[in-house]
Design a protein around this motif. Sequence first.
Motif, short mmCIF file in Angstrom:
data_model
loop_
_atom_site.label_atom_id
_atom_site.label_comp_id
_atom_site.label_asym_id
_atom_site.label_seq_id
_atom_site.Cartn_x
_atom_site.Cartn_y
_atom_site.Cartn_z
N ASP A 42 34.76 -11.05 16.98
CA ASP A 42 33.67 -11.91 17.40
C ASP A 42 32.49 -11.77 16.45
O ASP A 42 32.60 -11.20 15.36
N TYR A 43 31.37 -12.34 16.88
CA TYR A 43 30.16 -12.34 16.06
C TYR A 43 29.78 -10.94 15.59
O TYR A 43 29.46 -10.72 14.42
N TYR A 44 29.85 -9.97 16.50
CA TYR A 44 29.40 -8.62 16.17
C TYR A 44 30.31 -7.98 15.11
O TYR A 44 29.83 -7.32 14.19
N LEU A 45 31.62 -8.20 15.24
CA LEU A 45 32.54 -7.60 14.28
C LEU A 45 32.39 -8.25 12.90
O LEU A 45 32.52 -7.57 11.87
N THR A 46 32.12 -9.55 12.88
CA THR A 46 31.94 -10.20 11.57
C THR A 46 30.73 -9.63 10.84
O THR A 46 30.75 -9.47 9.62
N VAL A 47 29.69 -9.31 11.59
CA VAL A 47 28.49 -8.72 10.98
C VAL A 47 28.82 -7.34 10.43
O VAL A 47 28.43 -6.98 9.31
N VAL A 48 29.55 -6.53 11.21
CA VAL A 48 29.92 -5.19 10.77
C VAL A 48 30.79 -5.27 9.52
O VAL A 48 30.57 -4.55 8.53
N LEU A 49 31.79 -6.15 9.54
CA LEU A 49 32.70 -6.26 8.39
C LEU A 49 31.97 -6.73 7.14
O LEU A 49 32.30 -6.31 6.02
N ALA A 50 30.98 -7.60 7.31
CA ALA A 50 30.22 -8.07 6.15
C ALA A 50 29.54 -6.92 5.42
O ALA A 50 29.32 -6.98 4.21
N GLY A 51 29.22 -5.87 6.15
CA GLY A 51 28.55 -4.72 5.55
C GLY A 51 29.48 -3.64 5.06
O GLY A 51 29.03 -2.51 4.80
N THR A 52 30.76 -3.95 4.87
CA THR A 52 31.73 -2.93 4.47
C THR A 52 31.32 -2.15 3.22
O THR A 52 31.44 -0.92 3.19
N PRO A 53 30.84 -2.79 2.14
CA PRO A 53 30.43 -1.99 0.98
C PRO A 53 29.33 -0.97 1.31
O PRO A 53 29.32 0.13 0.75
N TYR A 54 28.44 -1.35 2.22
CA TYR A 54 27.38 -0.43 2.60
C TYR A 54 27.92 0.70 3.48
O TYR A 54 27.45 1.84 3.41
N LEU A 213 31.15 -23.34 8.98
CA LEU A 213 30.14 -23.01 9.98
C LEU A 213 29.92 -21.50 10.01
O LEU A 213 30.90 -20.74 10.02
N PRO A 214 28.68 -21.03 10.01
CA PRO A 214 28.46 -19.58 10.05
C PRO A 214 29.08 -18.96 11.30
O PRO A 214 29.04 -19.56 12.38
N PRO A 215 29.66 -17.76 11.20
CA PRO A 215 30.24 -17.11 12.38
C PRO A 215 29.19 -16.75 13.42
O PRO A 215 29.52 -16.54 14.60
N THR A 216 27.94 -16.69 13.00
CA THR A 216 26.86 -16.32 13.91
C THR A 216 26.42 -17.47 14.80
O THR A 216 25.56 -17.30 15.65
N ASP A 217 27.02 -18.66 14.61
CA ASP A 217 26.59 -19.82 15.40
C ASP A 217 27.21 -19.87 16.79
O ASP A 217 26.83 -20.70 17.61
N ASN A 218 28.24 -19.04 17.05
CA ASN A 218 28.76 -18.93 18.41
C ASN A 218 29.31 -17.52 18.60
O ASN A 218 29.80 -16.90 17.65
N PRO A 219 29.26 -16.99 19.82
CA PRO A 219 29.61 -15.58 20.03
C PRO A 219 31.03 -15.22 19.62
O PRO A 219 31.28 -14.11 19.16
N SER A 220 31.97 -16.14 19.78
CA SER A 220 33.37 -15.83 19.47
C SER A 220 33.71 -15.99 18.00
O SER A 220 34.71 -15.46 17.53
#
Length: 328
Positions: A42-54, A213-220
Amino acid sequence: MGAASQYDQPRSRSGLMTFLLVLAAAVVIAVVGIRLLGIDGDYYLTVVLAGTPYVAAGGALLVLLALLLRRWALMAVLLAFTACLGAAVLPRAFSAARPMGVGPTVRVLSLDLSQGSADAESVVRLVRDHKVDVLSLQELTPQAVTALDAAGLADELPNRTFQPEDGPRGSGIASRYPLEAGSPALPATFPQVSATVSLPQGRKVEVLAVHTLPPTDNPSADTWKRELAGLPDTGSGVARVLAGDFNATLDHAGLRRLLSGNYVDAATQAGAGLVPTWPANRQWPPVLLPLDHVLVDKRCPVDTFEAFTVPGTDHRAVLSQFVAAVIS
């Protein structure tokens, strides 16, 4: 009693440090697990995965901290899982071996105009100074088309297929060479213009202006996942290039699936896979994530990749040079 209390304080602090270290280690382990499962969630996991290098960089610091605190077992676990992330992330910083290509050189520039607010003169200056052959534009508005033409875009790239719309929905492709408008990709929130460009030496390349569409535009994040999955592969015919704002990093499963087929990421091929493109032109946060990509048919050797800050937009422009080594 006082002596015992003083003795307990260091032990209490040590226990707290261990507890915090375990929590931080759990984040590293979770990111490795999610990547191995190949899910974006979902939205939260996509945000976490985006920060993988960090997360990978943080894991390296945690290994050092565990070493200093002599938490040997925890250090061993952290080292193993951080190494997994490092193996996924670090190759992006080194140019990849690629075959020699025989054919015309093509320079493709892509930019999300941020609902048409990007400075048109800066865009045209980039096109002119870097001898761009094909320009992929996202969030192209009617006002942006007018401003780009006033700045001289039509003089540099006279051939075009534009579908401007108000807000974030417009897109377009402009070319130095003749082009033929193609059919759009599968239905998407933002129409994605495509064109087949006729190059010198009888070669052709198909370019798709990607904007999911950005993944942040809906919770799923379901729409974003479907739109990434709907992007076309490239086969044995005309070479295809996907250039645009994917709203995804190389750590998202949807983009990784595309790259497991017949595309390569131009930035990674050129050793610039960790160069961030969003959010630009802000004091805070700084440019953090590589959301803009040029995916090139793997039969076309990639020479270079660069990113440029353009006033007025929160995305950096990305430019790739490759050899169109496929005969259409």
